[in-house]
Design a protein around this motif. Structure first.
Motif, PDB file in Angstrom:
ATOM      1  N   UNK A 185       0.982  -1.024  -0.210  1.00 59.67           N
ATOM      2  CA  UNK A 185       0.092  -0.122  -0.068  1.00 59.67           C
ATOM      3  C   UNK A 185       0.969   1.310  -0.146  1.00 59.67           C
ATOM      4  N   UNK A 186       0.434   2.190  -0.740  1.00 65.48           N
ATOM      5  CA  UNK A 186       1.178   3.511  -0.761  1.00 65.48           C
ATOM      6  C   UNK A 186       0.570   4.588  -1.220  1.00 65.48           C
ATOM      7  N   UNK A 187       0.894   5.760  -0.997  1.00 67.16           N
ATOM      8  CA  UNK A 187       0.101   6.977  -1.528  1.00 67.16           C
ATOM      9  C   UNK A 187       1.139   7.743  -2.542  1.00 67.16           C
ATOM     10  N   UNK A 188       2.013   6.906  -3.125  1.00 71.18           N
ATOM     11  CA  UNK A 188       3.026   7.679  -4.322  1.00 71.18           C
ATOM     12  C   UNK A 188       2.340   7.260  -5.388  1.00 71.18           C
ATOM     13  N   UNK A 189       2.050   8.365  -6.217  1.00 68.83           N
ATOM     14  CA  UNK A 189       1.501   8.272  -7.615  1.00 68.83           C
ATOM     15  C   UNK A 189       2.418   7.430  -8.649  1.00 68.83           C
ATOM     16  N   UNK A 190       2.016   6.785  -9.548  1.00 67.42           N
ATOM     17  CA  UNK A 190       2.719   6.271 -10.515  1.00 67.42           C
ATOM     18  C   UNK A 190       3.761   7.120 -11.241  1.00 67.42           C
ATOM     19  N   UNK A 191       3.387   8.143 -11.661  1.00 68.11           N
ATOM     20  CA  UNK A 191       4.275   9.289 -12.340  1.00 68.11           C
ATOM     21  C   UNK A 191       5.565   9.293 -11.367  1.00 68.11           C
TER      22      UNK A 191
ATOM     23  N   UNK B 284       6.553   7.604  -9.017  1.00 67.13           N
ATOM     24  CA  UNK B 284       7.409   6.316  -9.071  1.00 67.13           C
ATOM     25  C   UNK B 284       8.565   6.126  -9.870  1.00 67.13           C
ATOM     26  N   UNK B 285       8.055   6.663 -11.213  1.00 60.05           N
ATOM     27  CA  UNK B 285       8.896   6.479 -12.393  1.00 60.05           C
ATOM     28  C   UNK B 285       9.991   7.513 -12.299  1.00 60.05           C
ATOM     29  N   UNK B 286       9.630   8.593 -11.967  1.00 61.04           N
ATOM     30  CA  UNK B 286      10.776   9.616 -11.263  1.00 61.04           C
ATOM     31  C   UNK B 286      11.613   9.267 -10.547  1.00 61.04           C
ATOM     32  N   UNK B 287      11.222   8.869  -9.550  1.00 60.56           N
ATOM     33  CA  UNK B 287      12.296   8.199  -8.460  1.00 60.56           C
ATOM     34  C   UNK B 287      13.149   7.055  -8.985  1.00 60.56           C
ATOM     35  N   UNK B 288      12.263   6.345  -9.940  1.00 60.21           N
ATOM     36  CA  UNK B 288      12.965   5.097 -10.392  1.00 60.21           C
ATOM     37  C   UNK B 288      14.152   5.601 -11.369  1.00 60.21           C
ATOM     38  N   UNK B 289      14.110   6.650 -12.373  1.00 60.91           N
ATOM     39  CA  UNK B 289      15.070   7.295 -12.786  1.00 60.91           C
ATOM     40  C   UNK B 289      16.231   7.611 -12.118  1.00 60.91           C
TER      41      UNK B 289
END
Length: 573
Positions: A400-406, A408-413
């Motif tokens: 469970x998280x309140x991180x939005x997918x966009x 998450x992608x920014x943090x992944x980069x």
């Protein structure tokens, strides 16, 4: 034989076959009722769970959050156990509120009192004694195990309070003034490292903790929950703050000990690992917000997002990426794990992250950060960023998280650009806490404000990029000159996490080197000393390589050669 067929003794005075006297009738009916009672007792013993034979004995809980067994069998406490029972701090109850048929979890009704567990008590016997079912008793007392211990306080129906068989601490009495466990308070324990803290019934919220943290960080709290399906109570097994520097690709990790005694907004003083639970009990879905408030109140770190995962979710995540490779620097005999390089699936990684029978909670936090780093390393190897949207949908039921997918992608980069030395790992450890014992007998950790402030300001202070990236230019070769298994691999892993380029490992010309040698071919003494600090060996190990010292591989020359001696020990908790 039926009752009407009982024949009196021949020749008995005053007795006849057709004429029973009153004594005979009494004996007949007494026999009937005794037989019926014995049958009822036998049925009761046959149907009642076999756990009734196990009773509370002298001892205390080895863990406040014991893992529930599959069968309702109360565990017998050993007298040699050294930890303490789970504290039951009563939450605020609204006066005059009606008692529901099924009380809310972890909240005792107004008409319930406290029973102090005595020898011979079990949850089943107490449930029968006070006219309540076992499930309700566990529900109200936040228990997730059938184990109870002598001296433990349990809420029960009625206002009865059983006298305590022993004092809360040696020498405590009516004249002893109570101490308020305000986080960070300057206190002197009564004996050794452990003291007694008595929280006020309705604690006044302390002043928020303030620390100088630049606003350039995005802070995410990772929560490892021990919640199980159908469980009414749970704890947060691990808490790691991940702080991403938005101006410089650097990540900071901070482990928070689960027994930290803090002020939980809206509840009062308790272990920090109960904040999620109290938030959820107040309002479903508000547990993460309560944790964010608690961390900001007591540590001064603003938390922007959360990620919560339970045991099964953790296993699924690890298995999805194909497992993780971990440099196990210290053996864990309780799970039969030797030191060395191990590739683990989700189940074994969970055992590694949770084990503490042969260590402690601080070391467990260190291992949890190692698992997190190994997961990051494995994700990089798999080039997982392009697959994130699909993985996000596939694994959405694992966490469970309140991180939005966009986001998450920014943090992944950002994570893909990270280098190992740009992940700074720290923990609130023994130097930042004070051991205390609550009146209920629970071992907790009282924060030392000054020491925690010093740790956090050091952790979040900007580090020059040149200082972080300098080890990347240093090429090393590591040889094992002792009999420790895979010592060269463990040393190489430690050096890699500090940013050094280890281009080769192997076995030295002999295995009886008493001392570690760090031979510098190219570079200066300071670089060699940095290697020594990474390996935690004396700085005297550093020396300039003699002219006749051969390179381990002449076709691939290195700057520094490390020969590990018997004084090298990768396990330095």
């Amino acid at each position: 034989m039926r009752l009407g067929e009982i024949v009196p003794l021949r020749g008995a005075r005053g007795m006849g076959i057709q004429d029973h006297d009153w004594l005979t009738d009494i004996l007949i009916w007494m026999t009937f009722f005794l037989t019926a009672a014995l049958v009822a007792v036998g049925v009761d013993l046959w149907l009642w769970p076999p756990s009734e034979a196990s009773v509370a004995q002298v001892g205390v809980a080895s863990s406040p959050t014991a893992v529930p067994t599959r069968t309702p069998a109360p565990e017998v406490a050993s007298a040699s156990t050294s930890a303490v029972p789970f504290p039951t701090i009563p939450p605020t109850i609204v006066a005059g509120s009606p008692t529901p048929a099924t009380p809310p979890p972890c909240v005792p009704p107004d008409d319930w009192g406290i029973h102090i567990v005595q020898e011979g008590n079990t949850l089943f016997s107490l449930a029968r004694r006070y006219g309540v079912d076992v499930e309700t008793l566990m529900y109200v007392n936040c228990l997730n195990t059938y184990t109870i211990f002598i001296g433990q306080r349990l809420y029960v129906p009625g206002a009865l309070v059983t006298p305590s068989p022993f004092p809360a601490s040696p020498g405590s009495g009516p004249s002893a003034p109570p101490a308020t466990p305000r986080p960070g308070a300057s206190v002197t324990p009564l004996t050794g490292k452990a003291g007694v803290a008595t929280p006020p019934p309705s604690p006044t919220p302390p002043s928020p903790f303030r620390v100088n943290i630049p606003n350039r960080y995005l802070n995410i709290i990772l929560l490892g929950s021990d919640r199980r399906p159908g469980s009414g109570a749970w704890r947060t097994d691990s808490m790691i703050v991940v702080s991403v520097d938005l101006q410089d690709p650097t990540v900071r990790l901070l482990s928070i000990p689960r027994d930290l005694w803090v002020y939980i907004p809206g509840h009062g003083y308790n272990r920090i690992n109960t904040a999620d639970l109290w938030g959820e009990l107040a309002k479903r879905g508000s547990g993460p917000d309560r944790i964010k408030q608690t961390i900001y109140q007591n540590l001064g770190i603003p938390i922007h997002y959360y990620v919560r995962v339970d045991f099964q979710g953790f296993i699924k995540i690890i298995d999805t990426v194909g497992g993780v490779t971990i440099d196990v620097d210290c053996p864990l005999p309780d799970i039969n794990l030797s030191a060395g390089i191990h590739h683990m699936d989700g189940k074994h990684a969970l055992r590694y992250a949770r084990s503490r029978k042969s260590t402690n909670d601080f070391d467990r936090g260190r291992r949890q950060r190692k698992v997190l780093l190994a997961l990051w390393d494995q994700a990089l190897n798999l080039d997982i960023i392009p697959k994130l949207p699909e993985l996000w949908r596939t694994m959405s039921n694992s966490f469970q998280t309140d991180l939005p997918l966009d986001q998450v992608i920014n943090l992944a980069y950002v994570g893909a650009q990270l280098r190992p030395q740009r992940i700074i790992s720290r923990a609130i450890g023994p130097a930042q806490v004070q051991s205390w014992i609550t009146p209920e007998g629970a071992a907790v950790l009282l924060p030392r404000e000054a020491e925690i402030r010093k740790l956090l300001e050091s952790l979040y202070a900007p580090v020059p990029s040149g200082q972080l990236d300098a080890p990347e230019k240093v090429r090393l070769w590591v040889l094992n000159g002792n009999n420790r298994r895979e010592a060269e691999q463990l040393a190489a892993a430690a050096l890699k996490w500090d940013g050094f380029r280890v281009v080769g490992t192997g076995v030295a010309d002999r295995r009886d080197y008493p001392l570690t040698s760090i031979l510098v071919f190219r570079g200066d003494q300071a670089t060699g000393e940095r290697v020594a600090r990474s390996l935690r060996v004396p700085l005297t190990a550093v020396q300039m390589a003699p002219p006749d010292q051969p390179q381990p591989d002449p076709s691939n020359p290195v700057d520094i050669l490390v020969i590990l001696g018997r004084n090298y020990d990768p396990c330095q908790r």
